[in-house]
Design a protein around this motif. Structure first.
Motif, PDB file in Angstrom:
ATOM      1  N   PRO A   1       0.879  -1.185  -0.114  1.00 20.57           N
ATOM      2  CA  PRO A   1      -0.039   0.046  -0.168  1.00 20.57           C
ATOM      3  C   PRO A   1       0.885   1.270   0.115  1.00 20.57           C
ATOM      4  CG  PRO A   1       0.073  -1.019   2.322  1.00 20.57           C
ATOM      5  CD  PRO A   1       0.773  -2.031   1.006  1.00 20.57           C
ATOM      6  N   PHE A   2       0.118   2.180  -0.574  1.00 17.29           N
ATOM      7  CA  PHE A   2       0.977   3.575  -0.735  1.00 17.29           C
ATOM      8  C   PHE A   2       0.049   4.693  -0.663  1.00 17.29           C
ATOM      9  CE2 PHE A   2       0.109   2.079  -4.840  1.00 17.29           C
ATOM     10  CZ  PHE A   2      -0.294   3.251  -5.546  1.00 17.29           C
ATOM     11  N   VAL A   3       0.451   5.885  -0.563  1.00 18.01           N
ATOM     12  CA  VAL A   3      -0.324   7.150  -0.786  1.00 18.01           C
ATOM     13  C   VAL A   3      -0.054   7.815  -1.813  1.00 18.01           C
ATOM     14  CG1 VAL A   3      -0.593   9.666   0.229  1.00 18.01           C
ATOM     15  CG2 VAL A   3      -0.099   7.644   1.716  1.00 18.01           C
ATOM     16  N   LEU A   4      -1.114   7.892  -2.837  1.00 20.34           N
ATOM     17  CA  LEU A   4      -0.755   8.379  -4.051  1.00 20.34           C
ATOM     18  C   LEU A   4      -0.970  10.104  -4.105  1.00 20.34           C
ATOM     19  CD1 LEU A   4      -0.724   8.073  -7.099  1.00 20.34           C
ATOM     20  CD2 LEU A   4      -3.144   8.095  -7.285  1.00 20.34           C
ATOM     21  N   VAL A   5      -0.023  10.725  -4.573  1.00 20.15           N
ATOM     22  CA  VAL A   5       0.313  12.018  -4.872  1.00 20.15           C
ATOM     23  C   VAL A   5       0.258  12.425  -6.302  1.00 20.15           C
ATOM     24  CG1 VAL A   5       1.202  14.290  -3.878  1.00 20.15           C
ATOM     25  CG2 VAL A   5       1.157  12.169  -2.516  1.00 20.15           C
ATOM     26  N   GLY A   6      -0.786  13.112  -6.891  1.00 16.27           N
ATOM     27  CA  GLY A   6      -0.658  13.403  -8.156  1.00 16.27           C
ATOM     28  C   GLY A   6      -1.229  14.919  -8.520  1.00 16.27           C
ATOM     29  N   LEU A   7      -0.872  15.391  -9.657  1.00 19.39           N
ATOM     30  CA  LEU A   7      -1.289  16.706 -10.166  1.00 19.39           C
ATOM     31  C   LEU A   7      -1.459  16.522 -11.644  1.00 19.39           C
ATOM     32  CD1 LEU A   7       0.070  20.349  -9.864  1.00 19.39           C
ATOM     33  CD2 LEU A   7      -0.077  19.368 -12.001  1.00 19.39           C
ATOM     34  N   SER A   8      -2.704  17.088 -12.046  1.00 21.41           N
ATOM     35  CA  SER A   8      -3.251  16.863 -13.431  1.00 21.41           C
ATOM     36  C   SER A   8      -3.004  15.596 -13.828  1.00 21.41           C
ATOM     37  CB  SER A   8      -2.360  17.951 -14.107  1.00 21.41           C
ATOM     38  OG  SER A   8      -2.951  18.249 -15.556  1.00 21.41           O
ATOM     39  N   LEU A   9      -2.378  15.309 -14.986  1.00 25.33           N
ATOM     40  CA  LEU A   9      -2.394  13.944 -15.903  1.00 25.33           C
ATOM     41  C   LEU A   9      -1.867  13.119 -14.679  1.00 25.33           C
ATOM     42  CD1 LEU A   9      -2.644  12.458 -18.464  1.00 25.33           C
ATOM     43  CD2 LEU A   9      -0.043  13.077 -18.966  1.00 25.33           C
ATOM     44  N   GLY A  10      -0.972  13.307 -13.825  1.00 31.46           N
ATOM     45  CA  GLY A  10      -0.340  12.482 -12.885  1.00 31.46           C
ATOM     46  C   GLY A  10      -1.430  11.909 -11.814  1.00 31.46           C
ATOM     47  N   ALA A  11      -2.406  12.963 -11.340  1.00 30.78           N
ATOM     48  CA  ALA A  11      -3.809  12.216 -10.781  1.00 30.78           C
ATOM     49  C   ALA A  11      -4.368  11.498 -11.541  1.00 30.78           C
ATOM     50  CB  ALA A  11      -4.216  13.668 -10.274  1.00 30.78           C
ATOM     51  N   ILE A  12      -4.610  11.756 -12.796  1.00 37.95           N
ATOM     52  CA  ILE A  12      -5.448  10.815 -13.925  1.00 37.95           C
ATOM     53  C   ILE A  12      -4.767   9.477 -13.919  1.00 37.95           C
ATOM     54  CG2 ILE A  12      -6.040  10.651 -16.159  1.00 37.95           C
ATOM     55  CD1 ILE A  12      -6.241  13.742 -16.007  1.00 37.95           C
ATOM     56  N   ALA A  13      -3.508   9.415 -14.050  1.00 39.66           N
ATOM     57  CA  ALA A  13      -2.820   8.026 -13.965  1.00 39.66           C
ATOM     58  C   ALA A  13      -3.079   7.600 -12.600  1.00 39.66           C
ATOM     59  CB  ALA A  13      -1.505   8.285 -14.292  1.00 39.66           C
ATOM     60  N   GLY A  14      -3.237   8.274 -11.658  1.00 40.87           N
ATOM     61  CA  GLY A  14      -3.359   7.751 -10.166  1.00 40.87           C
ATOM     62  C   GLY A  14      -4.673   7.209 -10.246  1.00 40.87           C
ATOM     63  N   PHE A  15      -5.761   7.677 -10.682  1.00 33.67           N
ATOM     64  CA  PHE A  15      -7.208   7.207 -10.924  1.00 33.67           C
ATOM     65  C   PHE A  15      -7.311   6.041 -11.598  1.00 33.67           C
ATOM     66  CE2 PHE A  15      -8.692  12.032 -11.302  1.00 33.67           C
ATOM     67  CZ  PHE A  15      -8.474  12.329  -9.750  1.00 33.67           C
ATOM     68  N   GLU A  16      -6.256   5.641 -12.330  1.00 28.63           N
ATOM     69  CA  GLU A  16      -6.490   4.579 -13.144  1.00 28.63           C
ATOM     70  C   GLU A  16      -5.664   3.505 -12.428  1.00 28.63           C
ATOM     71  OE1 GLU A  16      -6.707   1.363 -16.099  1.00 28.63           O
ATOM     72  OE2 GLU A  16      -7.936   3.300 -15.700  1.00 28.63           O
ATOM     73  N   ALA A  17      -4.615   3.926 -11.507  1.00 28.40           N
ATOM     74  CA  ALA A  17      -4.064   3.021 -10.552  1.00 28.40           C
ATOM     75  C   ALA A  17      -4.979   2.468  -9.559  1.00 28.40           C
ATOM     76  CB  ALA A  17      -2.757   3.581 -10.078  1.00 28.40           C
ATOM     77  N   LEU A  18      -5.961   3.515  -9.110  1.00 28.13           N
ATOM     78  CA  LEU A  18      -6.876   3.090  -8.198  1.00 28.13           C
ATOM     79  C   LEU A  18      -8.238   2.313  -8.509  1.00 28.13           C
ATOM     80  CD1 LEU A  18      -8.502   3.900  -5.469  1.00 28.13           C
ATOM     81  CD2 LEU A  18      -9.591   5.896  -6.631  1.00 28.13           C
ATOM     82  N   ARG A  19      -8.453   2.221  -9.872  1.00 30.77           N
ATOM     83  CA  ARG A  19      -9.565   1.535 -10.262  1.00 30.77           C
ATOM     84  C   ARG A  19      -8.895   0.081 -10.618  1.00 30.77           C
ATOM     85  NH1 ARG A  19     -10.483  -1.147 -15.036  1.00 30.77           N
ATOM     86  NH2 ARG A  19      -8.675  -0.585 -15.912  1.00 30.77           N
TER      87      ARG A  19
ATOM     88  N   LEU B   1      -5.060   9.341  -0.540  1.00 30.48           N
ATOM     89  CA  LEU B   1      -4.991  10.062  -1.760  1.00 30.48           C
ATOM     90  C   LEU B   1      -4.836  11.448  -1.715  1.00 30.48           C
ATOM     91  CD1 LEU B   1      -5.516   9.175  -4.905  1.00 30.48           C
ATOM     92  CD2 LEU B   1      -7.904   9.443  -4.506  1.00 30.48           C
ATOM     93  N   CYS B   2      -3.978  12.099  -2.437  1.00 32.19           N
ATOM     94  CA  CYS B   2      -3.933  13.695  -2.356  1.00 32.19           C
ATOM     95  C   CYS B   2      -3.935  14.075  -3.780  1.00 32.19           C
ATOM     96  CB  CYS B   2      -2.697  14.094  -1.510  1.00 32.19           C
ATOM     97  SG  CYS B   2      -2.849  16.007  -1.559  1.00 32.19           S
ATOM     98  N   VAL B   3      -4.910  14.676  -4.592  1.00 33.90           N
ATOM     99  CA  VAL B   3      -4.744  15.136  -5.768  1.00 33.90           C
ATOM    100  C   VAL B   3      -5.229  16.696  -6.169  1.00 33.90           C
ATOM    101  CG1 VAL B   3      -5.318  12.653  -6.624  1.00 33.90           C
ATOM    102  CG2 VAL B   3      -6.990  14.425  -6.250  1.00 33.90           C
ATOM    103  N   MET B   4      -4.582  17.021  -7.189  1.00 35.19           N
ATOM    104  CA  MET B   4      -4.808  18.629  -7.365  1.00 35.19           C
ATOM    105  C   MET B   4      -4.492  18.914  -8.633  1.00 35.19           C
ATOM    106  SD  MET B   4      -1.083  19.398  -5.963  1.00 35.19           S
ATOM    107  CE  MET B   4      -1.279  17.829  -4.692  1.00 35.19           C
ATOM    108  N   ALA B   5      -5.213  19.973  -9.314  1.00 32.80           N
ATOM    109  CA  ALA B   5      -5.277  20.596 -10.519  1.00 32.80           C
ATOM    110  C   ALA B   5      -5.536  19.664 -11.677  1.00 32.80           C
ATOM    111  CB  ALA B   5      -4.046  21.178 -10.581  1.00 32.80           C
ATOM    112  N   THR B   6      -6.675  18.870 -11.319  1.00 35.77           N
ATOM    113  CA  THR B   6      -6.972  17.701 -12.246  1.00 35.77           C
ATOM    114  C   THR B   6      -8.551  17.594 -12.907  1.00 35.77           C
ATOM    115  OG1 THR B   6      -6.657  15.441 -12.554  1.00 35.77           O
ATOM    116  CG2 THR B   6      -7.333  16.169 -10.326  1.00 35.77           C
ATOM    117  N   ASN B   7      -8.815  16.450 -13.600  1.00 32.06           N
ATOM    118  CA  ASN B   7     -10.045  16.319 -14.092  1.00 32.06           C
ATOM    119  C   ASN B   7     -10.452  14.801 -14.243  1.00 32.06           C
ATOM    120  OD1 ASN B   7     -12.270  16.465 -15.395  1.00 32.06           O
ATOM    121  ND2 ASN B   7     -11.548  17.447 -17.352  1.00 32.06           N
ATOM    122  N   ALA B   8     -11.592  14.444 -13.643  1.00 32.75           N
ATOM    123  CA  ALA B   8     -11.537  12.949 -13.631  1.00 32.75           C
ATOM    124  C   ALA B   8     -12.581  12.490 -14.681  1.00 32.75           C
ATOM    125  CB  ALA B   8     -12.272  12.490 -12.227  1.00 32.75           C
ATOM    126  N   ALA B   9     -13.130  13.728 -15.572  1.00 33.96           N
ATOM    127  CA  ALA B   9     -14.017  13.167 -16.569  1.00 33.96           C
ATOM    128  C   ALA B   9     -13.106  12.922 -17.788  1.00 33.96           C
ATOM    129  CB  ALA B   9     -14.796  14.543 -16.767  1.00 33.96           C
TER     130      ALA B   9
END
Length: 231
Positions: free
Chosen positions: A53-71, A80-88
């Motif tokens: 397990p880990f804490v995911l930190v992502g900005l913009s496209l990095g957060a979107i890659a993190g969303f896919e890792a979460l899926r 989870l700590c995300v910023m400046a991003t879009n989940a759509a």
């Protein structure tokens, strides 16, 4: 035992994006480079950055890659700590813009792409001269090959809201109040989909939140890391 942090930057950004941020003491920090042309491959890099397990930190496209890792592996994302991003999912006009930028890079006009993207990184699209120069240096260090891979990865994004609803980890969502690229409404939607999240809107920040509000990012990372470790 302190959980590792897996830290993922946005397009044309590298680990220097986080230079002003104070990471929680004792937590290993793993920076992921964005150099693959598919969001699932970037998610592989996120998941391969550490074991368990880990804490995911992502900005913009990095957060979107993190969303896919979460899926793909929700049991591994402990915070989870995300910023400046879009989940759509991407819109048709975004696909067209990415194709145009890729054509410019392919034609040897990478500096033009950097200048095109630069205003959106700053509050109200108005960078200071120092901020603009700092962004140019970072983007040039990323380079044209990685930029083309990142543009390709953007086109493979999918709507991530279903994945967000499956999360059970503590989460903080940071929004720049003056982010013209990913406005606060995007982040309120993300926080609304996450079962255990709070959203923090930073009125004076634009897209590069770790540069413009490193204090708030540092505090959010300490909060999420402590909550995830305590579970």
């Amino acid at each position: 035992m302190p959980l590792p942090l897996v830290v993922v930057p946005g397009m044309l950004c590298d680990a220097s994006l986080w230079a002003d941020v104070t990471f929680p003491a004792g937590h290993p920090v793993h920076h992921v480079a964005m150099r693959r042309p598919d969001i699932t491959e970037l998610a592989d890099d996120v998941l391969d950055a550490t074991e368990g397990p880990f804490v995911l930190v992502g900005l913009s496209l990095g957060a979107i890659a993190g969303f896919e890792a979460l899926r793909r592996a929700p049991e591994r994302v402990a915070g989870l700590c995300v910023m400046a991003t879009n989940a759509a999912g991407p819109r048709p006009e975004q696909h067209a813009a990415w194709r145009e930028l890729d054509s410019l890079v392919a034609a040897g006009r990478f500096p033009d792409v950097v200048e095109h993207t630069l205003p959106d990184m700053f509050p109200d699209r108005h960078p200071s001269s120092a901020g603009a120069e700092r962004y140019r240096r970072m983007a040039q260090s990323v380079g044209p090959a990685a930029a083309r891979a990142q543009l390709a990865a953007q086109t493979t994004r999918q709507d991530a809201f279903a994945a967000l609803r499956t999360a059970r980890c503590p989460s903080v969502v940071l929004a720049g109040g003056r982010d013209t690229l990913c406005p606060p409404a995007f982040h309120h939607s993300i926080a609304g989909a996450l079962p255990n999240a709070r959203v923090l809107e930073l009125p004076d920040a634009g897209h590069l939140v770790p540069w413009q509000r490193p204090d708030a990012v540092s505090a959010a990372l300490h909060e999420v890391a402590a909550a995830a470790t305590a579970r």
